[in-house]
Design a protein around this motif. Structure first.
Motif, PDB file in Angstrom:
ATOM      1  N   GLU A 218      22.533 -41.006  88.529  1.00 39.99           N
ATOM      2  CA  GLU A 218      22.725 -39.773  89.301  1.00 39.99           C
ATOM      3  C   GLU A 218      22.717 -40.075  90.793  1.00 39.99           C
ATOM      4  O   GLU A 218      23.488 -39.482  91.563  1.00 39.99           O
ATOM      5  N   PHE A 222      25.728 -39.061  93.282  1.00 38.89           N
ATOM      6  CA  PHE A 222      25.441 -38.120  94.371  1.00 38.89           C
ATOM      7  C   PHE A 222      25.722 -38.746  95.732  1.00 38.89           C
ATOM      8  O   PHE A 222      26.367 -38.131  96.591  1.00 38.89           O
ATOM      9  N   ARG A 225      29.407 -38.945  96.308  1.00 35.18           N
ATOM     10  CA  ARG A 225      29.997 -37.616  96.491  1.00 35.18           C
ATOM     11  C   ARG A 225      29.728 -37.121  97.902  1.00 35.18           C
ATOM     12  O   ARG A 225      30.604 -36.511  98.546  1.00 35.18           O
ATOM     13  N   LYS A 226      28.523 -37.381  98.398  1.00 39.76           N
ATOM     14  CA  LYS A 226      28.179 -36.974  99.761  1.00 39.76           C
ATOM     15  C   LYS A 226      29.053 -37.714 100.774  1.00 39.76           C
ATOM     16  O   LYS A 226      29.531 -37.128 101.762  1.00 39.76           O
ATOM     17  N   ASP A 394      34.431 -39.622  91.183  1.00 41.07           N
ATOM     18  CA  ASP A 394      33.876 -38.301  91.456  1.00 41.07           C
ATOM     19  C   ASP A 394      34.494 -37.227  90.558  1.00 41.07           C
ATOM     20  O   ASP A 394      33.803 -36.296  90.126  1.00 41.07           O
ATOM     21  N   ILE A 397      32.742 -36.446  87.296  1.00 41.62           N
ATOM     22  CA  ILE A 397      31.605 -35.511  87.293  1.00 41.62           C
ATOM     23  C   ILE A 397      32.092 -34.125  86.886  1.00 41.62           C
ATOM     24  O   ILE A 397      31.454 -33.435  86.076  1.00 41.62           O
ATOM     25  N   ARG A 414      24.789 -24.904  88.078  1.00 43.82           N
ATOM     26  CA  ARG A 414      25.281 -25.450  89.344  1.00 43.82           C
ATOM     27  C   ARG A 414      24.358 -25.052  90.493  1.00 43.82           C
ATOM     28  O   ARG A 414      23.924 -23.893  90.569  1.00 43.82           O
ATOM     29  N   GLN A 416      23.389 -26.437  94.947  1.00 44.38           N
ATOM     30  CA  GLN A 416      23.794 -27.298  96.051  1.00 44.38           C
ATOM     31  C   GLN A 416      22.575 -28.020  96.592  1.00 44.38           C
ATOM     32  O   GLN A 416      21.488 -27.442  96.692  1.00 44.38           O
ATOM     33  N   TRP A 422      26.059 -29.654  93.173  1.00 43.84           N
ATOM     34  CA  TRP A 422      25.331 -30.504  92.228  1.00 43.84           C
ATOM     35  C   TRP A 422      24.796 -29.649  91.072  1.00 43.84           C
ATOM     36  O   TRP A 422      25.279 -28.535  90.846  1.00 43.84           O
ATOM     37  N   VAL A 429      20.271 -33.296  83.159  1.00 46.94           N
ATOM     38  CA  VAL A 429      20.176 -33.808  84.531  1.00 46.94           C
ATOM     39  C   VAL A 429      18.720 -34.157  84.792  1.00 46.94           C
ATOM     40  O   VAL A 429      17.840 -33.314  84.627  1.00 46.94           O
TER      41      VAL A 429
END
Length: 480
Positions: A218, A222, A225-226, A394, A397, A414, A416, A422, A429
């Motif tokens: 994860e 993450f 993605r950032k 990405d 995901i 979902r 953020q 996220w 998760v």
């Protein structure tokens, strides 16, 4: 002019001057390998490396250090054996020239021809043996020349802050289980342990097996993605990831007209995604891996399969998010980095086949915008291909979420985190907060100094004190 023609990577072949018909090249083969000339050297001189694949039972590779001079259109150079390789007692001298091209020729290549002499005896072979050689330059346009990143994005990604953050983030999580407790405690003091103190999440075991169930997958998804969101916020149009991992070329594109002839397969790298040529590092494991990953067979037998596997909703619906991240990172993702990597070079555009030493973060050498080697976490993100392959990652995901919405509707919520879309921690998760480094690590000059300290802690050399040994043989980075 001749310096520019010589600079680059060549396929080298030499043969014995036998006048009789032989029918089989191997009967007169003198040598075959890879010749690399530096882009910049002292006026009138040439430097480089000639590498052969050793044929000994226990090979250490065979490499010659090249140094010579240019006289008008001719050049002479001597190859002396690199220590601790199978060629350390070799000395060969070369005399050659760039061969003129035919004006009306098609599929033109840059060729050098000449003669070579064994100057000293070695391995029971006598001195004085003369052969002829031909070398063909490998023509390849780098992605940065075909699909360049915008200047503002390129400048941002090339900064020391971003290079160090990407490199240190990968270094601590990928090496955590191999660091001693003294080093780990120094890293903890700076808040850079992978994850929280009570939830440290290395990504591989001491034997380099992926750790799939601890949530490190994860973190991988993450953090990248950032990065993607940051870059796209600076773009007029977001960079789109590959919808399908590109198949081996050539690629059919808009026809080009040259003297009335139609060419639908222009040479070089027409769309930026052609697999670059191989190069020899002297590290047998890496060289074998590189050759395999760049092969057409690897694409059709593995990459194409992964492309389908990680899009299959039935399969994705069985995976947690952390399983998805680890499985992708340590399979298709790592292979894509190596498959699309070109031979790295230093600040003078001198090819460095073994790559940047991980201890060496000298800003004058490695912080230029042109250093974008995909096989190094200090530079991979500067390469435009990085954003296409990570865009592909990405998008998986999103496929994963849609698969779970179909099979386990409403089970994944979902949210953020830091403005990044996220998912809430639950059955599928693991982490409340994925780890992308300490909060302060993205911002100030203090964090740059701190990340330089971390590099020294992990690798043991201060950032500006490392001097690159011309004859060193350091295995290149093989994970990301």
């Amino acid at each position: 002019m001749i310096n520019e023609q010589l600079a680059g990577v060549w396929t080298y072949r030499s043969f014995l001057n036998v006048p009789e018909e032989v029918g089989d090249f191997n009967k007169i083969k003198f040598g075959e390998g890879e010749l690399v000339f530096e882009m910049k050297s002292e006026p009138g001189t040439i430097r480089g490396q000639l590498a052969f694949r050793s044929e000994k039972p226990d090979p250490k590779d065979a490499r010659l250090f090249i140094y010579g001079y240019i006289e008008k259109s001719n050049f002479r150079f001597q190859g002396t054996g690199v220590k601790k390789t199978d060629a350390e007692d070799w000395v060969y001298d070369y005399n050659g020239e760039i061969t003129p091209n035919w004006i009306d020729g098609t599929e033109k290549k840059t060729i050098m021809t000449g003669t070579v002499i064994r100057s000293v005896p070695h391995d029971g072979k006598p001195a004085g043996v003369v052969g002829s050689f031909i070398a063909v330059k490998r023509e390849f346009l780098e992605p940065s020349q075909v699909i360049p990143l915008p200047e503002n994005v390129l400048s941002m990604l090339s900064t020391r802050m971003h290079r160090l953050h990407h490199s240190v983030w990968h270094s601590v999580r990928d090496r955590w289980t191999r660091l001693d407790e003294t080093k780990k405690n120094e890293i903890r003091k700076r808040g850079w342990q992978p994850g929280e103190i009570d939830d440290e999440r290395p990504s591989i075991t001491p034997y380099e097996d992926p750790i799939v169930l601890n949530g490190s997958g994860e973190d991988f998804l993450f953090m990248h993605r950032k990065m993607i969101m940051h870059v796209n916020s600076m773009m007029t149009e977001p960079i789109k990831g590959w919808s399908v991992i590109p198949a081996p070329g050539p690629y059919l594109i808009e026809p080009k007209f040259d003297n009335g002839n139609i060419s639908v397969f222009p040479p070089g790298n027409p769309n930026g995604f052609t697999v670059p040529p191989l190069w020899i590092t002297g590290n047998e494991e890496f060289d074998r891996r590189n050759a395999q990953l760049k092969s057409d067979g690897h694409y059709w037998s593995r990459m194409k399969w992964w492309d389908r596997k990680f899009k299959n909703p039935q399969y994705l619906a069985t995976l947690t998010l952390y399983e998805l991240g680890s499985l992708i990172e340590w399979s298709v993702h790592n292979d894509m980095h190596i498959r699309w990597a070109s031979v790295p070079s230093d600040k003078d555009l001198v090819p460095i086949p073994t790559g940047r030493d991980e201890r060496d973060i000298n800003a004058l050498k490695w912080d230029r915008t042109s250093y974008d080697f995909l096989g190094d976490t200090y530079s991979a993100h500067v390469n435009p291909v990085f954003w296409r392959l990570h865009g592909w990652v990405d998008d998986r995901i999103n496929d994963w979420f849609e698969a779970h919405e179909t099979v386990h509707k409403g089970q994944i919520e979902r949210i953020q985190i830091d403005g990044v879309p996220w998912f809430k921690s639950d059955k599928w998760v693991l982490n409340d907060r994925p780890w992308d480094g300490p909060v302060h690590s993205h911002s100030d000059e203090h964090s740059i100094a701190q990340m330089e300290e971390l590099n020294e802690i992990i690798y043991g050399v201060k950032p500006q004190s490392f001097e690159l040994d011309q004859h060193r043989s350091v295995p290149p980075l093989t994970w990301f």
